[in-house]
Scaffold this motif. Structure first.
Motif, mmCIF file in Angstrom:
data_model
loop_
_atom_site.group_PDB
_atom_site.id
_atom_site.type_symbol
_atom_site.label_atom_id
_atom_site.label_comp_id
_atom_site.label_asym_id
_atom_site.label_seq_id
_atom_site.Cartn_x
_atom_site.Cartn_y
_atom_site.Cartn_z
ATOM 1 N N ASN A 119 0.812 -1.215 0.000
ATOM 2 C CA ASN A 119 0.000 0.000 0.000
ATOM 3 C C ASN A 119 0.848 1.268 0.000
ATOM 4 O O ASN A 119 0.372 2.349 0.374
ATOM 5 N N GLU A 120 2.100 1.124 -0.439
ATOM 6 C CA GLU A 120 2.994 2.280 -0.475
ATOM 7 C C GLU A 120 2.427 3.360 -1.401
ATOM 8 O O GLU A 120 1.992 3.090 -2.518
ATOM 9 N N ASN A 121 2.425 4.585 -0.901
ATOM 10 C CA ASN A 121 1.975 5.762 -1.664
ATOM 11 C C ASN A 121 0.502 5.686 -2.076
ATOM 12 O O ASN A 121 0.074 6.395 -2.993
ATOM 13 N N CYS A 122 -0.290 4.865 -1.391
ATOM 14 C CA CYS A 122 -1.709 4.751 -1.762
ATOM 15 C C CYS A 122 -2.481 6.035 -1.454
ATOM 16 O O CYS A 122 -3.610 6.201 -1.921
ATOM 17 N N TRP A 123 -1.878 6.917 -0.668
ATOM 18 C CA TRP A 123 -2.536 8.173 -0.314
ATOM 19 C C TRP A 123 -2.374 9.236 -1.404
ATOM 20 O O TRP A 123 -3.103 10.223 -1.406
ATOM 21 N N ILE A 124 -1.454 9.049 -2.325
ATOM 22 C CA ILE A 124 -1.167 10.085 -3.329
ATOM 23 C C ILE A 124 -2.394 10.456 -4.164
ATOM 24 O O ILE A 124 -2.689 11.645 -4.335
ATOM 25 N N PRO A 125 -3.148 9.479 -4.732
ATOM 26 C CA PRO A 125 -4.340 9.872 -5.501
ATOM 27 C C PRO A 125 -5.350 10.663 -4.673
ATOM 28 O O PRO A 125 -6.047 11.541 -5.210
ATOM 29 N N ILE A 126 -5.427 10.372 -3.371
ATOM 30 C CA ILE A 126 -6.376 11.067 -2.496
ATOM 31 C C ILE A 126 -5.936 12.518 -2.283
ATOM 32 O O ILE A 126 -6.735 13.456 -2.420
ATOM 33 N N ILE A 127 -4.663 12.702 -1.950
ATOM 34 C CA ILE A 127 -4.125 14.057 -1.757
ATOM 35 C C ILE A 127 -4.230 14.853 -3.052
ATOM 36 O O ILE A 127 -4.596 16.037 -3.050
ATOM 37 N N LEU A 180 -3.094 13.614 5.417
ATOM 38 C CA LEU A 180 -4.406 14.208 5.158
ATOM 39 C C LEU A 180 -4.666 15.441 6.015
ATOM 40 O O LEU A 180 -5.304 16.398 5.566
ATOM 41 N N ASP A 181 -4.184 15.440 7.268
ATOM 42 C CA ASP A 181 -4.502 16.570 8.143
ATOM 43 C C ASP A 181 -3.855 17.875 7.692
ATOM 44 O O ASP A 181 -4.208 18.949 8.168
ATOM 45 N N LYS A 182 -2.911 17.777 6.740
ATOM 46 C CA LYS A 182 -2.281 18.987 6.199
ATOM 47 C C LYS A 182 -3.149 19.644 5.131
ATOM 48 O O LYS A 182 -2.952 20.826 4.809
ATOM 49 N N VAL A 183 -4.107 18.896 4.584
ATOM 50 C CA VAL A 183 -4.870 19.425 3.452
ATOM 51 C C VAL A 183 -6.386 19.448 3.674
ATOM 52 O O VAL A 183 -7.115 20.044 2.872
ATOM 53 N N CYS A 184 -6.877 18.796 4.732
ATOM 54 C CA CYS A 184 -8.330 18.810 4.964
ATOM 55 C C CYS A 184 -8.641 18.460 6.413
ATOM 56 O O CYS A 184 -7.756 18.060 7.182
ATOM 57 N N ASN A 306 -3.997 27.911 2.986
ATOM 58 C CA ASN A 306 -2.612 27.416 2.922
ATOM 59 C C ASN A 306 -2.234 27.040 1.497
ATOM 60 O O ASN A 306 -1.146 27.374 1.010
ATOM 61 N N TYR A 307 -3.146 26.317 0.817
ATOM 62 C CA TYR A 307 -2.888 25.916 -0.572
ATOM 63 C C TYR A 307 -2.782 27.147 -1.454
ATOM 64 O O TYR A 307 -1.868 27.244 -2.285
ATOM 65 N N ARG A 308 -3.678 28.099 -1.289
ATOM 66 C CA ARG A 308 -3.695 29.323 -2.106
ATOM 67 C C ARG A 308 -2.399 30.108 -1.943
ATOM 68 O O ARG A 308 -1.804 30.574 -2.919
ATOM 69 N N ARG A 309 -1.948 30.243 -0.692
ATOM 70 C CA ARG A 309 -0.721 30.988 -0.409
ATOM 71 C C ARG A 309 0.487 30.320 -1.081
ATOM 72 O O ARG A 309 1.328 30.984 -1.684
#
Length: 322
Positions: A119-127, A180-184, A306-309
């Motif tokens: 499951n390595e990097n399985c979070w990438i599509p979600i982020i 995930l907590d960094k983006v939502c 944060n994303y906008r900045r």
């Protein structure tokens, strides 16, 4: 109320007493009417391995078939779909209405997450999906001729379903939630909590809290973010209860002439909305009845900002180099 306003705004202490009725108190009703005409938007993402009842949980939350799987087929006896070879991110939208209030609800799920040996990097599509929604909103926001109302597809909350193992969080759970907590807004829930005894549930919740704290995972509601003294008191009580141990069901049963939503087992009926049986009602109340607007505001003022900045700063650096 006036003291709260002074604390939350840079208005200073200037105050003038009104000598007669002006009508300022009607502003709230004016805003309400405008909002009702426009309707509301809410976007929820569910993440977790298959078999944890995520689709059923979402359907139970909104008392409607709003999950992607439920929308795909009415045949509840159909075989479950095959596990995709990689993580996919899929969304479905519905307009639901209650007492004249219209809500455009978008449910995003992640088939294939956590279902593979590697499951390595399985979070990438979600982020990537979450950031794509921010990018879509930003492009519309800075365009010369933008729409009167910018469609909001940004993810307002991510429900992270934790398997009811009774032990600790899996390394994958920790790794994904840390990202995930960094983006939502991340809200972990213990899925299929009826498989645990009351004592096991209490111990498991304590272990999850400890794992989250040790690994620096910030779950919603984040302490000190968009909180005044009153909000902090309410949120502290919520944080003490979390993560919520939930059970979902889209089936109703007749009990003494009443329709009860729940799961029938060999040992009896597990009532989804009975707080003695599980904490589904706590989750629903927080998610929809008390904190829905705050989830949207934190998404806009913290995560999207944060994303906008970062995006605009990167563009500015490229321009300066030229």
């Amino acid at each position: 109320m006036s003291e709260t306003i002074v604390e939350n705004n840079d208005w200073g202490s200037l105050k003038a007493d009104v000598q007669g009725y002006v009508g300022i108190d009607t502003i709230q009703e004016q805003i309400r009417k405008k909002a009702l005409k426009r309707g509301f938007e809410f976007n929820i993402m569910v993440v977790g391995p298959s078999g944890l009842g995520k689709s059923t949980l979402v359907n139970t939350l909104f008392r409607a078939k709003v999950s992607r799987r439920a929308s795909k087929t009415e045949d509840t006896q159909a075989d479950p779909p095959p596990i995709p070879k990689s993580v996919e991110v899929k969304s479905v939208s519905h307009v639901i209405e209650e007492s004249g209030v219209r809500l455009k609800l978008t449910v995003t799920d992640t088939p294939g997450f956590g279902d593979h040996i590697n499951n390595e990097n399985c979070w990438i599509p979600i982020i990537d999906y979450i950031n794509q929604q921010y990018d879509k909103y930003l492009n519309e926001e800075i365009s010369i001729e933008r729409k009167k109302h910018i469609p909001d597809t940004r993810v307002h909350v991510c429900l992270y379903a934790v398997a009811p193992t009774g032990h600790n969080l899996k390394p994958l759970d920790i790794e994904v939630m840390k990202r995930l907590d960094k983006v939502c807004n991340v809200l972990p829930v213990i899925a299929k909590a009826d498989t645990l005894t009351v004592d096991e549930r209490t111990t498991f919740k304590a272990r999850i809290k400890d794992d989250l704290k040790k690994n620096g995972v910030q779950t919603y509601p984040m302490k000190g973010v968009n909180e005044d003294a009153e909000d902090a008191k309410i949120n502290d009580a919520l944080r003490a209860q979390m993560p919520f141990a939930v059970v979902g069901s889209d089936k109703t049963h007749d009990v003494d002439g009443k329709k009860i939503v729940g799961r029938m087992t060999n040992w009896g009926l597990i009532e989804v909305e009975n707080r003695k049986h599980c904490e589904f009602s706590n989750l629903r109340d927080m998610l929809i009845r008390t904190h829905l607007q705050d989830l949207k505001e934190v998404t806009d003022s913290i995560h999207y900002e944060n994303y906008r900045r970062q995006r605009l700063s990167a563009k500015q650096k490229v321009t300066d180099k030229k």
